[in-house]
Design a protein around this motif. Structure first.
Motif, PDB file in Angstrom:
ATOM      1  N   ALA A  88       0.828  -1.209   0.000  1.00  6.49           N
ATOM      2  CA  ALA A  88       0.000   0.000   0.000  1.00  6.49           C
ATOM      3  C   ALA A  88       0.860   1.256   0.000  1.00  6.49           C
ATOM      4  CB  ALA A  88      -0.936  -0.008   1.208  1.00  6.49           C
ATOM      5  N   SER A  89       1.907   1.266   0.833  1.00 15.13           N
ATOM      6  CA  SER A  89       2.782   2.440   0.886  1.00 15.13           C
ATOM      7  C   SER A  89       3.576   2.588  -0.404  1.00 15.13           C
ATOM      8  CB  SER A  89       3.732   2.335   2.080  1.00 15.13           C
ATOM      9  OG  SER A  89       4.552   1.185   1.984  1.00 15.13           O
ATOM     10  N   TYR A  90       3.833   1.472  -1.071  1.00 22.66           N
ATOM     11  CA  TYR A  90       4.547   1.493  -2.347  1.00 22.66           C
ATOM     12  C   TYR A  90       3.698   2.187  -3.409  1.00 22.66           C
ATOM     13  CZ  TYR A  90       7.351  -0.453  -6.213  1.00 22.66           C
ATOM     14  OH  TYR A  90       8.135  -0.618  -7.320  1.00 22.66           O
ATOM     15  N   VAL A  91       2.408   1.894  -3.441  1.00 19.91           N
ATOM     16  CA  VAL A  91       1.502   2.539  -4.387  1.00 19.91           C
ATOM     17  C   VAL A  91       1.452   4.040  -4.114  1.00 19.91           C
ATOM     18  CG1 VAL A  91      -0.893   2.693  -5.185  1.00 19.91           C
ATOM     19  CG2 VAL A  91       0.119   0.454  -4.703  1.00 19.91           C
ATOM     20  N   ASP A  92       1.391   4.408  -2.832  1.00 20.28           N
ATOM     21  CA  ASP A  92       1.369   5.827  -2.460  1.00 20.28           C
ATOM     22  C   ASP A  92       2.651   6.530  -2.893  1.00 20.28           C
ATOM     23  OD1 ASP A  92      -1.122   5.528  -1.319  1.00 20.28           O
ATOM     24  OD2 ASP A  92      -0.347   5.233   0.716  1.00 20.28           O
ATOM     25  N   ALA A  93       3.777   5.847  -2.726  1.00 19.33           N
ATOM     26  CA  ALA A  93       5.063   6.441  -3.102  1.00 19.33           C
ATOM     27  C   ALA A  93       5.136   6.672  -4.605  1.00 19.33           C
ATOM     28  CB  ALA A  93       6.209   5.533  -2.646  1.00 19.33           C
ATOM     29  N   LEU A  94       4.569   5.744  -5.384  1.00 24.71           N
ATOM     30  CA  LEU A  94       4.547   5.897  -6.840  1.00 24.71           C
ATOM     31  C   LEU A  94       3.734   7.129  -7.219  1.00 24.71           C
ATOM     32  CD1 LEU A  94       5.303   4.690  -9.602  1.00 24.71           C
ATOM     33  CD2 LEU A  94       3.225   3.307  -9.482  1.00 24.71           C
ATOM     34  N   SER A  95       2.622   7.326  -6.532  1.00 31.23           N
ATOM     35  CA  SER A  95       1.787   8.507  -6.771  1.00 31.23           C
ATOM     36  C   SER A  95       2.523   9.777  -6.360  1.00 31.23           C
ATOM     37  CB  SER A  95       0.469   8.376  -5.999  1.00 31.23           C
ATOM     38  OG  SER A  95      -0.401   9.442  -6.295  1.00 31.23           O
ATOM     39  N   ASP A  96       3.243   9.713  -5.244  1.00 30.41           N
ATOM     40  CA  ASP A  96       3.994  10.878  -4.768  1.00 30.41           C
ATOM     41  C   ASP A  96       5.081  11.287  -5.766  1.00 30.41           C
ATOM     42  OD1 ASP A  96       2.489  10.938  -2.479  1.00 30.41           O
ATOM     43  OD2 ASP A  96       3.981   9.924  -1.224  1.00 30.41           O
ATOM     44  N   SER A  97       5.683  10.299  -6.437  1.00 30.85           N
ATOM     45  CA  SER A  97       6.742  10.619  -7.409  1.00 30.85           C
ATOM     46  C   SER A  97       6.177  11.397  -8.585  1.00 30.85           C
ATOM     47  CB  SER A  97       7.425   9.330  -7.888  1.00 30.85           C
ATOM     48  OG  SER A  97       6.558   8.558  -8.713  1.00 30.85           O
ATOM     49  N   ILE A  98       4.909  11.145  -8.918  1.00 33.93           N
ATOM     50  CA  ILE A  98       4.248  11.894  -9.983  1.00 33.93           C
ATOM     51  C   ILE A  98       3.995  13.333  -9.538  1.00 33.93           C
ATOM     52  CG2 ILE A  98       2.133  12.086 -11.358  1.00 33.93           C
ATOM     53  CD1 ILE A  98       1.938   9.025 -11.290  1.00 33.93           C
ATOM     54  N   GLU A  99       3.440  13.457  -8.335  1.00 33.40           N
ATOM     55  CA  GLU A  99       3.116  14.784  -7.813  1.00 33.40           C
ATOM     56  C   GLU A  99       4.370  15.636  -7.618  1.00 33.40           C
ATOM     57  OE1 GLU A  99       0.088  15.920  -7.356  1.00 33.40           O
ATOM     58  OE2 GLU A  99      -0.935  14.023  -7.814  1.00 33.40           O
ATOM     59  N   ALA A 100       5.490  14.970  -7.322  1.00 35.78           N
ATOM     60  CA  ALA A 100       6.721  15.686  -6.988  1.00 35.78           C
ATOM     61  C   ALA A 100       7.222  16.571  -8.120  1.00 35.78           C
ATOM     62  CB  ALA A 100       7.808  14.687  -6.595  1.00 35.78           C
ATOM     63  N   VAL A 101       6.938  16.192  -9.365  1.00 33.95           N
ATOM     64  CA  VAL A 101       7.494  16.949 -10.492  1.00 33.95           C
ATOM     65  C   VAL A 101       6.443  17.765 -11.251  1.00 33.95           C
ATOM     66  CG1 VAL A 101       9.418  15.362 -10.817  1.00 33.95           C
ATOM     67  CG2 VAL A 101       7.265  14.922 -12.011  1.00 33.95           C
ATOM     68  N   PHE A 102       5.206  17.745 -10.791  1.00 37.68           N
ATOM     69  CA  PHE A 102       4.144  18.458 -11.496  1.00 37.68           C
ATOM     70  C   PHE A 102       4.473  19.930 -11.732  1.00 37.68           C
ATOM     71  CE2 PHE A 102      -0.157  16.037 -11.126  1.00 37.68           C
ATOM     72  CZ  PHE A 102       0.270  15.202 -12.129  1.00 37.68           C
ATOM     73  N   ASN A 103       4.954  20.597 -10.709  1.00 36.34           N
ATOM     74  CA  ASN A 103       5.191  22.040 -10.806  1.00 36.34           C
ATOM     75  C   ASN A 103       6.671  22.392 -10.792  1.00 36.34           C
ATOM     76  OD1 ASN A 103       2.355  22.766 -10.767  1.00 36.34           O
ATOM     77  ND2 ASN A 103       2.378  22.172  -8.595  1.00 36.34           N
ATOM     78  N   ALA A 104       7.495  21.398 -11.140  1.00 35.05           N
ATOM     79  CA  ALA A 104       8.941  21.633 -11.120  1.00 35.05           C
ATOM     80  C   ALA A 104       9.464  21.971 -12.507  1.00 35.05           C
ATOM     81  CB  ALA A 104       9.648  20.387 -10.586  1.00 35.05           C
ATOM     82  N   ASP A 105      10.425  22.894 -12.545  1.00 37.21           N
ATOM     83  CA  ASP A 105      11.129  23.188 -13.792  1.00 37.21           C
ATOM     84  C   ASP A 105      12.304  22.222 -13.873  1.00 37.21           C
ATOM     85  OD1 ASP A 105       9.509  25.351 -14.590  1.00 37.21           O
ATOM     86  OD2 ASP A 105      10.528  26.643 -13.150  1.00 37.21           O
ATOM     87  N   LEU A 106      12.306  21.378 -14.890  1.00 33.42           N
ATOM     88  CA  LEU A 106      13.262  20.289 -14.971  1.00 33.42           C
ATOM     89  C   LEU A 106      14.323  20.524 -16.039  1.00 33.42           C
ATOM     90  CD1 LEU A 106      10.622  17.428 -14.732  1.00 33.42           C
ATOM     91  CD2 LEU A 106      12.045  18.312 -12.879  1.00 33.42           C
ATOM     92  N   GLY A 107      15.386  19.725 -15.958  1.00 30.76           N
ATOM     93  CA  GLY A 107      16.457  19.845 -16.942  1.00 30.76           C
ATOM     94  C   GLY A 107      17.126  21.201 -16.878  1.00 30.76           C
ATOM     95  N   SER A 108      17.114  21.913 -17.972  1.00 34.76           N
ATOM     96  CA  SER A 108      17.715  23.247 -18.024  1.00 34.76           C
ATOM     97  C   SER A 108      16.787  24.302 -17.454  1.00 34.76           C
ATOM     98  CB  SER A 108      18.062  23.590 -19.482  1.00 34.76           C
ATOM     99  OG  SER A 108      16.891  23.582 -20.288  1.00 34.76           O
TER     100      SER A 108
END
Length: 293
Positions: A88-108
């Motif tokens: 269950a916590s593994y599924v939550d962590a997978l979802s958290d990894s998606i949310e983590a980059v939603f509003n992030a400026d990535l790469g350059s």
């Protein structure tokens, strides 16, 4: 479309046209890695990857870089890599990894995920976690389950709630063939199930010398085949590239794979029953006939 798929299989096994940057998801408070294609576009489809039991993102580095080189922002959680990890916590962590980059400026700093094009992929137990997550999140547009194994969260029970298109990859002669078969049969959205001659644990990248001492290691042929099938499917479903439509078509045969559908399953069940009947000892056949009389 089969001929076109055969022609595309070669290039799909190699790195794509984009160079990549990669880093740690620690900036967002999530353990894991992120791989980003160097591209001029402001938005790119996002792929979240779930590792198998006791593994982590480091066991799939080349595969994750491969997907990024084809234009996908890839996030891979490192949660749930312990021996006693909870599903269950593994599924939550997978979802958290998606949310983590939603509003992030990535790469350059110019690239962000396209929140309308999100895919999840998993290997082994991670395939079950990806399926379970897709049953809860309605913003997931594609699911790849590579060599799925039975999971406590019940991927087969949740697959009937997954509306996103799915690709299931299973190994010929696998001990977990039933899990993959039922996953495909109960999938709510459109699903293509391809059986391949491969090693279930071969997607894990490791030292081939470990085979000599009886320890698990990666299988390059398995890795390349999975990358080809998954990349083609994701380019079709997430990138919207019609050139790769054959990889998401449940009726198109692709070289080196077998389509698993209702007809094949029925035939295999009939063959198994016929084989069982032939293997019944003569004395049992006579005894059963006598009882019926």
């Amino acid at each position: 479309m089969a001929k076109k798929a055969k022609k595309l299989m070669g290039p799909l096994g190699r790195r794509g046209r984009f160079d990549i940057d990669f880093g740690d998801l620690g900036f967002a408070g999530v353990p894991g890695k992120v791989y980003v294609p160097r591209m001029d576009a402001r938005r790119a489809p996002l792929l979240a990857f779930a590792h198998d039991w006791t593994k982590s993102s480091k066991h799939y580095q080349d595969t994750l870089k491969h997907f990024a080189s084809w234009g996908f922002i890839v996030v891979a959680t490192d949660s749930g890599s312990g021996f006693f990890a909870k599903q269950a916590s593994y599924v939550d962590a997978l979802s958290d990894s998606i949310e983590a980059v939603f509003n992030a400026d990535l790469g350059s700093g110019n690239l962000r995920p396209d929140t309308g094009r999100i895919g999840v992929m998993g290997h082994g137990l991670g395939a079950g976690a990806a399926t379970v997550l897709a049953s809860y999140r309605t913003d997931i547009s594609a699911v790849v389950a590579a060599f799925p194994k039975p999971v406590a969260a019940g991927a087969v029970g949740r697959s009937s709630l997954v509306s996103a298109p799915g690709l299931i990859i299973s190994a010929d002669g696998s001990e977990d063939a039933a899990e993959a078969m039922w996953l495909g049969q109960t999938w709510n959205g459109e699903c293509v199930h391809r059986r391949v001659k491969a090693e279930e644990g071969g997607l894990v990248e490791g030292n081939p010398l470990l085979r000599g001492v009886g320890l698990a290691s990666g299988d390059h042929k398995t890795q390349v085949l999975v990358r080809r099938l998954a990349t083609g499917f994701l380019l079709s479903e997430l990138a919207g590239d019609a050139e790769y439509a054959a990889f998401s078509d449940p009726e198109t045969e692709i070289p080196g794979t077998t389509l698993v559908d209702g007809k094949l399953i029925q035939k295999e069940e009939e063959d198994a029953l016929a084989k069982e009947a032939k293997e019944v000892p003569m004395w049992q056949t006579v005894a059963r006939a006598a009882i019926k009389r």
